[in-house]
Design a protein around this motif. Structure first.
Motif, PDB file in Angstrom:
ATOM      1  N   ALA A 231       0.930  -0.978   0.061  1.00 29.69           N
ATOM      2  CA  ALA A 231       0.004  -0.021  -0.027  1.00 29.69           C
ATOM      3  C   ALA A 231       0.909   1.172   0.078  1.00 29.69           C
ATOM      4  O   ALA A 231       0.734   2.396  -0.807  1.00 29.69           O
TER       5      ALA A 231
ATOM      6  N   LYS B 226       1.910   9.769   5.103  1.00 29.71           N
ATOM      7  CA  LYS B 226       1.524   8.422   5.847  1.00 29.71           C
ATOM      8  C   LYS B 226       2.544   7.284   5.086  1.00 29.71           C
ATOM      9  O   LYS B 226       3.252   6.735   5.991  1.00 29.71           O
TER      10      LYS B 226
ATOM     11  N   LEU C  41      -7.839   2.707  -4.062  1.00 27.43           N
ATOM     12  CA  LEU C  41      -7.700   3.629  -2.907  1.00 27.43           C
ATOM     13  C   LEU C  41      -8.277   2.873  -1.737  1.00 27.43           C
ATOM     14  O   LEU C  41      -7.647   2.882  -0.324  1.00 27.43           O
TER      15      LEU C  41
ATOM     16  N   HIS D  41      -7.688  -0.233  -0.904  1.00 24.90           N
ATOM     17  CA  HIS D  41      -6.480  -0.947  -0.401  1.00 24.90           C
ATOM     18  C   HIS D  41      -5.667   0.063   0.082  1.00 24.90           C
ATOM     19  O   HIS D  41      -5.045  -0.367   1.281  1.00 24.90           O
ATOM     20  N   LEU D  42      -5.360   1.136  -0.622  1.00 26.49           N
ATOM     21  CA  LEU D  42      -4.301   2.083   0.037  1.00 26.49           C
ATOM     22  C   LEU D  42      -4.713   2.639   1.770  1.00 26.49           C
ATOM     23  O   LEU D  42      -4.168   3.024   2.386  1.00 26.49           O
ATOM     24  N   ASP D  43      -6.107   2.706   1.738  1.00 29.61           N
ATOM     25  CA  ASP D  43      -6.610   3.334   2.979  1.00 29.61           C
ATOM     26  C   ASP D  43      -6.261   2.338   4.336  1.00 29.61           C
ATOM     27  O   ASP D  43      -6.304   2.570   5.333  1.00 29.61           O
ATOM     28  N   THR D  44      -5.787   1.013   3.891  1.00 24.60           N
ATOM     29  CA  THR D  44      -5.278   0.265   4.953  1.00 24.60           C
ATOM     30  C   THR D  44      -4.296   0.730   5.798  1.00 24.60           C
ATOM     31  O   THR D  44      -3.846   0.421   6.835  1.00 24.60           O
ATOM     32  N   LEU D  45      -3.390   1.576   4.861  1.00 21.46           N
ATOM     33  CA  LEU D  45      -2.290   2.542   5.650  1.00 21.46           C
ATOM     34  C   LEU D  45      -2.612   3.014   6.849  1.00 21.46           C
ATOM     35  O   LEU D  45      -2.194   3.333   7.816  1.00 21.46           O
ATOM     36  N   ARG D  46      -4.038   3.551   7.111  1.00 22.40           N
ATOM     37  CA  ARG D  46      -4.359   4.314   8.155  1.00 22.40           C
ATOM     38  C   ARG D  46      -4.252   3.482   9.462  1.00 22.40           C
ATOM     39  O   ARG D  46      -4.254   4.129  10.496  1.00 22.40           O
TER      40      ARG D  46
ATOM     41  N   VAL E 296      -1.767   1.827  10.204  1.00 22.67           N
ATOM     42  CA  VAL E 296      -0.479   1.683  10.667  1.00 22.67           C
ATOM     43  C   VAL E 296      -0.088   2.735  11.571  1.00 22.67           C
ATOM     44  O   VAL E 296      -0.094   3.936  11.387  1.00 22.67           O
ATOM     45  N   PRO E 297       0.256   2.597  12.912  1.00 19.91           N
ATOM     46  CA  PRO E 297       0.448   3.716  13.804  1.00 19.91           C
ATOM     47  C   PRO E 297       1.937   4.346  13.568  1.00 19.91           C
ATOM     48  O   PRO E 297       2.924   3.702  13.321  1.00 19.91           O
ATOM     49  N   THR E 298       1.927   5.622  13.101  1.00 24.11           N
ATOM     50  CA  THR E 298       2.901   6.234  12.573  1.00 24.11           C
ATOM     51  C   THR E 298       3.237   7.517  13.285  1.00 24.11           C
ATOM     52  O   THR E 298       4.059   8.602  12.811  1.00 24.11           O
TER      53      THR E 298
END
Lengths: 482, 494, 95
Positions: A304, A373, C34, C36-41, C43-45
């Motif tokens: 991703a 991100k 998108l 799929h990309l929203d799975t990034l949310r 991830v604790p960063t």
């Protein structure tokens, strides 16, 4: 005469073979077989023969320029060649003739290499199958119904099919390693910054890296050594001495610790691939390597993150293709219409999709959620590799979750993207990785073992690949094109 | 002050783009000569060809730091470049390499002279970027069927400096720009040539009812490429906004273009989306971590800046502030002046007010004959400082009169010769022989009995007419002081 | 979710003339990617510095030395519409 470059140069030295005879043989094979394979977009017959004749004079005079003198090689068509059209596999650049050589092309010419031509790729290196070239697809020499992988599929197929002794490609998310695995050849992505990107038509600038395809690991070391090293024209190139990779090859793996990442053996992967890779690891163990499990948990988010960073940078890098300065122009009543029509006609569907995605991800209000991100996730990936490499010398894993698939099999963009799931993390972290053949599937299709190393530790990566290669006989199997 | 300006308070901030005087472009080795034939100063990098990469010009960074220090900015320890995206055909990559979140320097100020004293104008940020090419239209932009692009200027090093909205009138804005230009010229980082586009200015302007706290809606004005245009455009815009507010209209936040020929600003009707620049860190360039030692080296070599020089010139040389201001429009002019002063202190015959006399001659004569006040014009002046001082010596020791001196000056300019050579060759030496002058006076007096009578009856102006006659007879070569003394003697004798 | 207007806006931003069916297909595909990309949310960063460069190289600069330019005919050799040493483009309508 299709044999590794180090054997060719030994034969040149002995006088058993000459560069002209070898170049002619490769050109003849291209003439005979490339109609089936479609590895090349442009073949520069006369230039190749001229270069071979010069090389022959040097060998005869006893003063070759090095191990690549007279070696017939192919270049992925994203590497700019002065006076020879460089298309990036796109209608947009169908007639683009660069007035400059890429730094690696300069270095290869200086080393006496004989460039046979420019190889096919997915348009602007976006793809994993070389089906998405604007000109024609490339076929896998092991099974012409299957893809050679991508995006550097032309280079991989050329080396596998005996249409070039060695080749170069570019790897942004696996575009060297994945086609190397699919075609049963060796493919190396060096550390980001190890090889100058000057003259490489950019896909994603922070991920792109040029690297070689070869018939064996020894050639890989030679092909890397000639092009590696600092270039003042690339601000991201690293100022570090280039080791003698060939000399390091034979040091073996005894005493090395190899990390085996849990996350690289996933549900849904081809069991043949898993079996072959696990067997390869046993071979390495048998050679004296210690195996240790490591964890790279952010691997599952790498895809991703990659599919944010890549389209974002690509949308920027491809903004210059607008019909003003070079490349295609489709007329329009005014500037914006001309540009919009030119880009609509000049780019294929996948390129458009990624440009749209990247533009969206960078646009106002979305930057932090996507690009920002993804760059933070990238930091996590780097940290995890750094932590793993504090414990192990190298990481071994499959190059791809499966073997070469059939043409037209993966229509859905996401399922295509999944092909790169094991190669992408190496690009995000900027670390070197090689794919070396480690067996065949039940259907007789090649499988690749991936060895990843610390930044600038190509020598050790190649050393492990060499030890494995020498302990096995996979490289004696060749696809039959005739 | 206009009526509008008295009802409303004006708030102006300026963004100035300065072309840096580097020998090569910001990110490639192409030279930066102005006026070369179109597209002869380009390479694959500044044409944005596929596969090329930028590399930062070290001197551009040095010039940026030098300027930042002159404005007392904080030079950031880390800075980076970013890509700024918009499509325009003069921009080969369709993105500009600029700096966004991490500029080279921030938070400085520039002192300017205003009515009744000095004001400190805040400088918000200073960053480096690349210039775009030049568009030529076949006809005017509105009617052209096609445009032509010249990329010679593409990639030239630019420094953008953004002021805080501290300027309170169009006149102050012009004054800021003058002071700014003069600092850059003194630093040697920009030639300051506004006609050639080396210095370009955009303004943000808003007005608000006097005394009201919130800022009014900001309008950006582009294309302000001379001091006069800055002032005229801002005056127009302040008036336009005041009239709009008076009529109960709202000010629209927009970008307007100053049409210098027509004397008005017009809306560029920019759609909102066009401003989505999609900045992200330039992946082809690595971050800069500015070495503190480098900064201190640059600081140690900072030249005396215009304001400091003016203060010193007024205190030390007794120069009027006006003269000091004129001279500091150009670093080369100040150098010329200082060189002349040094020559003068070594030359004999000091005693008159040399600093002031020199500045008079430079301002009224030298600048009249030279094609400009820039470095090129002054360095190639046919009258070097030594020659100017030589001329002044001839006046002071009465070899020539001030009037003749102006002719000699012109001849010096035309021939490049020194004053003495010209004076001697052309026989311009002042008649200071009392016997010879006495004879001329006698004959003038004999021919003008009425003037003598008038003078003796108390009409003292008559003496002037007689002196005039003497000067005429001697074709201006008579020493006026001597003529005066001899004439007075003779008039009082009889 | 992005809608048709978003897709049209992005296409305009990046100068892509898309046909009606292309716009619709693009909307569907972008939404699926998108998602799929929203799975990034997940991830604790927080507090994690972004990586914009894979290598820690800094301060790469070149000396201010002029280098040769391209001859003009070479600079314009790939131009779609060269005109007297200049790159010609159709009329510009201000946006």
């Amino acid at each position: 005469m299709h044999r590794p470059i180090h054997e060719l140069s030994a034969a040149y030295r002995r006088g058993d073979l000459t560069p002209v005879a070898v170049a002619e043989d490769y050109l003849a094979r291209i003439g005979a077989f490339d109609g089936k394979v479609g590895a090349y977009l442009t073949v520069v017959r006369e230039q190749a023969l001229a270069a071979a004749r010069e090389s022959e004079l040097r060998w005869r005079a006893g003063s070759p320029r090095g191990p690549l003198d007279g070696a017939p090689i192919a270049l992925k068509d994203v590497l700019c060649t002065a006076g020879v059209r460089t298309t990036a596999g796109s209608r947009m650049l169908e007639r683009f003739v660069p007035p400059y050589d890429a730094t690696i092309v300069e270095r290869l010419r200086a080393a006496g290499a004989v460039v046979l031509g420019k190889t096919n790729l997915d348009e602007f290196a976006m793809g994993s199958s070389t089906e998405h070239s604007a000109f024609h697809p490339t076929r896998n020499p092991w099974d012409l119904a299957r893809v050679p992988g991508g995006s550097s599929g032309g280079s991989a197929a050329a080396v596998a099919g005996g249409l070039a002794a060695g080749a170069y490609g570019s790897d942004t998310g696996g575009s060297i390693r994945q086609p190397a695995a699919f075609c049963g050849v060796v493919g190396l992505k060096p550390t980001y910054g190890r090889v100058s990107r000057y003259g490489l038509i950019a896909l994603a600038s922070s991920l792109d890296q040029i690297g070689p395809f070869a018939q064996d690991v020894a050639d890989t070391a030679l092909l890397l050594g000639v092009v590696a090293g600092h270039d003042r024209r690339d601000a991201t190139s690293i100022q570090a001495p280039v080791p003698d990779y060939a000399a390091e090859l034979t040091k073996g793996v005894a005493g090395l610790t190899l990390g085996l990442p849990d996350e690289y053996f996933i549900d849904g992967m081809d069991p043949d691939v898993e079996r072959a890779v696990r067997q390869a690891i046993e071979v390495l163990q048998g050679l004296g390597a210690r195996i240790e499990r490591v964890s790279l948990p952010t691997t599952r988010h790498s895809l991703a993150a990659y599919y944010v960073i890549l389209p974002a940078e690509a949308s920027s890098n491809l903004a210059r293709y607008d019909g003003v300065k070079f490349g295609l122009r489709v007329p329009g009543r005014d500037l914006v219409e001309m540009q919009s029509r030119t880009r609509a006609a000049g780019f294929g569907a996948e390129v458009k999709r990624r440009i749209m995605l990247g533009t969206y991800a960078l646009s106002a209000g979305y930057y932090d959620a996507y690009y920002g991100k993804a760059q933070s996730v990238r930091t996590l990936v780097r940290r995890e590799f750094a932590a793993a490499f504090a414990r192990v010398d190298l990481i071994v894993a499959p190059t791809t979750p499966n073997v070469a698939f059939k043409h037209g099999e993966k229509e859905d963009p996401l399922s295509m993207y999944l092909n790169d799931v094991f190669t992408i993390p190496g690009n995000l972290a900027g670390i070197p990785g090689v794919s070396v053949p480690c067996g065949f599937s039940a259907a007789g299709l090649p499988i690749g073992l991936q060895v990843l190393g610390r930044p600038l530790d190509e020598a050790r990566v190649l050393r492990a690949a060499y030890a494995y290669e020498q302990a096995t006989t996979w490289r004696s199997r060749r696809p039959e094109l005739a | 002050m206009s009526a509008a300006a008295s009802r409303y308070e004006t708030v102006i901030g300026l963004e100035v783009h300065a072309q840096l005087s580097t020998r090569s472009k910001m990110f490639c080795g192409c030279p930066t000569t102005f006026g070369a034939p179109p597209n002869t100063q380009t390479c694959p990098v500044c044409l944005g060809m596929p596969g090329v990469l930028p590399v930062v010009n070290r001197r551009a960074v040095e010039f940026g730091i030098r300027t930042a220090l002159a404005f007392s900015c904080r030079v950031n320890e880390a800075c980076r470049f970013a890509r700024k995206h918009y499509y325009y055909p003069d921009m080969p990559k369709n993105y500009q390499i600029s700096q966004y979140e991490e500029p080279l320097a921030e938070d400085g100020f520039l002192e300017i002279d205003v009515e009744g004293g000095a004001r400190s104008i805040g400088i918000q940020r200073l960053h480096l970027e690349e210039d775009v090419g030049k568009l030529l239209h076949e006809g005017t932009l509105e009617t052209a069927q096609a445009s032509l692009v010249d990329f010679n200027r593409s990639g030239v090093a630019l420094m953008e400096t953004v002021s805080r909205p501290d300027l309170s009138s169009p006149a102050e804005a012009a004054s800021y720009l003058r002071a700014f230009r003069s600092v850059l010229i003194f630093l040697g980082v920009c030639d300051g040539n506004m006609e050639e586009g080396s210095l370009r200015c955009d303004a943000n302007v808003s007005i608000r009812p006097r005394g009201s706290a919130p800022l009014g809606t900001k309008v950006e004005i582009k294309n302000l490429n001379s001091f006069r245009n800055v002032q005229r455009a801002l005056e127009f815009e302040v008036r336009r906004q005041a009239q709009a507010l008076d009529a109960g209209e709202r000010i629209v936040q927009e970008t307007r273009l100053w049409e210098a020929d027509r004397g008005y600003t017009r809306s560029m009707r920019t759609k909102e989306f066009a401003h989505d620049y999609r900045y992200f860190p330039e992946p082809d360039l690595v971050p800069l971590q500015i070495d503190r030692r480098w900064v201190e080296e640059i600081r140690a070599e900072l030249p005396e800046l215009p304001r400091a020089w003016r203060r010193r010139a007024v205190a030390q040389y007794g120069l009027p502030p006006y003269d000091a201001e004129v001279l500091t429009q150009s670093r080369a002019l100040v150098d010329y002046y200082e060189a002349a002063l040094r020559e003068s202190s070594q030359a004999s015959g000091a005693g008159t007010d040399r600093p002031k006399v020199l500045s008079n001659w430079i301002m009224s004569e030298l600048l009249r004959v030279l094609p400009g006040d820039d470095e090129r014009a002054i360095k190639s002046s046919p009258i070097p400082p030594r020659h100017l001082v030589g001329l002044l010596q001839l006046i002071e020791n009465s070899t020539i009169s001030g009037k003749i001196a102006k002719d000699v000056f012109q001849k010096m300019f035309d021939t490049g010769q020194d004053a003495r050579t010209i004076v001697e060759r052309e026989g311009l030496t002042q008649v200071a022989d009392e016997g010879a002058l006495g004879r001329v006076i006698d004959s003038v007096m004999a021919a003008n009995p009425k003037a003598i009578e008038d003078y003796r009856r108390g009409k003292k102006e008559a003496k002037g007419a007689l002196i005039g006659q003497v000067m005429k007879e001697t074709r201006g070569k008579a020493n006026p002081a001597l003529v005066n003394r001899l004439l007075e003697d003779k008039l009082s004798q009889t | 979710m992005i809608d048709r207007k978003d897709v049209e806006h992005v296409a305009r931003l990046t100068r892509l003339a898309l046909t009606e069916p292309e716009l619709e297909r693009m909307r569907e595909q972008l939404n699926s990617i998108l998602a799929h990309l929203d799975t990034l949310r997940a991830v604790p960063t927080e507090g994690v510095e972004p990586t914009s460069h894979a290598v820690d190289v800094v301060n790469v600069m070149r000396e201010d030395e002029p280098a040769p330019c391209l001859p003009r005919d070479v600079a314009l050799a790939n131009a779609p519409d060269p005109s007297d040493g200049l790159f010609r483009v159709p009329r510009i309508i201000e946006e």
